[in-house]
Design an enzyme around this catalytic site. Structure first.
Site, short mmCIF file in Angstrom:
data_model
loop_
_atom_site.label_atom_id
_atom_site.label_comp_id
_atom_site.label_asym_id
_atom_site.label_seq_id
_atom_site.Cartn_x
_atom_site.Cartn_y
_atom_site.Cartn_z
N ILE A 49 -5.93 27.48 -36.27
CA ILE A 49 -7.36 27.32 -35.84
C ILE A 49 -7.88 27.91 -36.72
CG2 ILE A 49 -7.11 29.65 -34.84
CD1 ILE A 49 -7.85 28.14 -32.13
N LYS A 50 -7.63 28.90 -37.92
CA LYS A 50 -8.64 29.44 -39.26
C LYS A 50 -9.38 28.35 -39.84
CE LYS A 50 -8.53 33.98 -37.54
NZ LYS A 50 -8.89 34.60 -36.89
N CYS A 51 -8.96 27.33 -39.71
CA CYS A 51 -9.70 25.99 -40.75
C CYS A 51 -11.23 26.02 -40.03
CB CYS A 51 -8.97 24.66 -40.81
SG CYS A 51 -7.49 24.65 -41.74
N SER A 54 -13.46 28.87 -41.07
CA SER A 54 -13.58 28.87 -42.66
C SER A 54 -14.78 27.59 -42.95
CB SER A 54 -11.97 28.16 -43.22
OG SER A 54 -11.52 29.61 -42.68
#
Length: 325
Positions: A49-51, A54
């Site tokens: 999910i951190k894409c 980012s």
């Protein structure tokens, strides 16, 4: 020559692969009352999910002029944010250096470096491999801040960067609302930086104030619930650091749910065995919490609870045998 219809679906870069993840019903794992719907965030190009955050944080820094073209980027990470930043920085041409605790799984360092980033693994202060404490994170942050100064780099600062929660207000929340046909009774999510929980909850509550939102915390590390920290070492890497994150907003929370390591492992395994999806420990915790919430009777019997499958199980070293039972 105008592009043919056959090329309309060609994406211009990996950045176009971020977000718009499918949502899946976990009807084989959980048969009711109610229903659990899970957002498949492990399908992002950095496998978590951190894409989303980012891309949001780097884009906003470039737009504001804080991050110049080709300038270096530094971040402190437990792994997933680092992998997401490595995807974004590779495409946009920014040299990336990441600091990460040696307690975080080595698979994450391998992933980041395969995308061209430099990963500096910092020795642990008090945790053990697979269990990272707040003191470990602070040691990683110290090294990261030294690198920011040394490289004159842009420091992403995911724990206090509003672009983090904005990503989920602008993408995750609207996607869930659309994909469910505007049928959401509750949303549950683990909290690391709090970006996912706050951004998604804020959006959903703006659509319908009656939607209930619950924070998922590791048993024994529940500061948001207001309990003393009795178990700083737990399996939920990237969440439950034993402090209330800077981005957290209590006004978007209706309650908390605690999940033990054993419960997280149990549901991580069930997601694989019943649904065919290999995910990480926070995903297991999210689903365990959703089951607890639906079985508690707090929600209507036909309630739909939405949660997130944060990342792939390929980012982790196998859990010790004693927690498998």
């Amino acid at each position: 020559m105008a592009p043919s219809k056959q090329t309309d679906e060609i994406k211009s870069s990996a950045l176009d692969l971020i977000g718009n993840t499918p949502i899946v019903a976990l009807d084989r794992l959980y048969t009711g009352p109610g229903r659990i719907l899970a957002k498949c965030e492990f399908m992002n190009p950095g496998a978590s999910i951190k894409c989303r955050s980012s891309l949001s944080m780097i884009q906003k820094a470039r737009e504001s002029g804080e991050l110049k073209p080709g300038a270096p980027v530094v971040e402190v990470t437990s792994g997933n944010q680092g992998c997401g930043l490595a995807v974004v920085c590779a495409v946009l041409g920014h040299p990336l250096t990441l600091t990460m605790s040696k307690g975080n799984s080595v698979q994450r360092a391998i992933h980041m470096e395969a995308l061209g980033a430099t990963c500096i693994r910092v020795p642990q202060v008090e945790g053990t491999y697979g269990n990272v404490t707040l003191a470990d994170v602070q040691a990683v942050e110290k090294v990261g801040l030294e690198l920011v100064e040394k490289q004159n780099a842009y420091y992403v600062s995911q724990f206090s960067n509003p672009g983090n929660s904005d990503a989920h207000y602008e993408t995750t929340g609207p996607e869930i609302w659309k994909q469910t046909g505007q049928h959401v009774d509750a949303f549950v999510a683990t909290v690391g930086t709090a970006g996912t929980f706050v951004g998604t909850s804020r959006y959903l509550k703006e659509q319908d104030p009656n939607i209930k939102t619950y924070v998922v915390e590791p048993e024994g590390a529940e500061p948001i619930k207001g309990k003393p920290i009795t178990k700083p070492l737990h399996l939920l890497q990237g969440s439950g650091y034993g402090c209330i994150p800077n981005l957290f907003k209590f006004e978007y929370m209706d309650g908390t749910l605690s999940v033990s390591d054993e419960e997280a492992v149990k549901y991580k395994n069930l997601i694989g065995e019943k649904e065919g999806l290999y995910v990480g420990y926070t995903s297991g915790a999210n689903v365990a919490a959703a089951v607890k919430l639906l079985e508690s009777g707090v929600l209507p019997e036909d309630a739909w609870v939405v949660t997130v499958l944060n990342d792939t199980g390929l980012k982790y070293t196998p859990v010790p045998d004693e927690l498998q039972h």
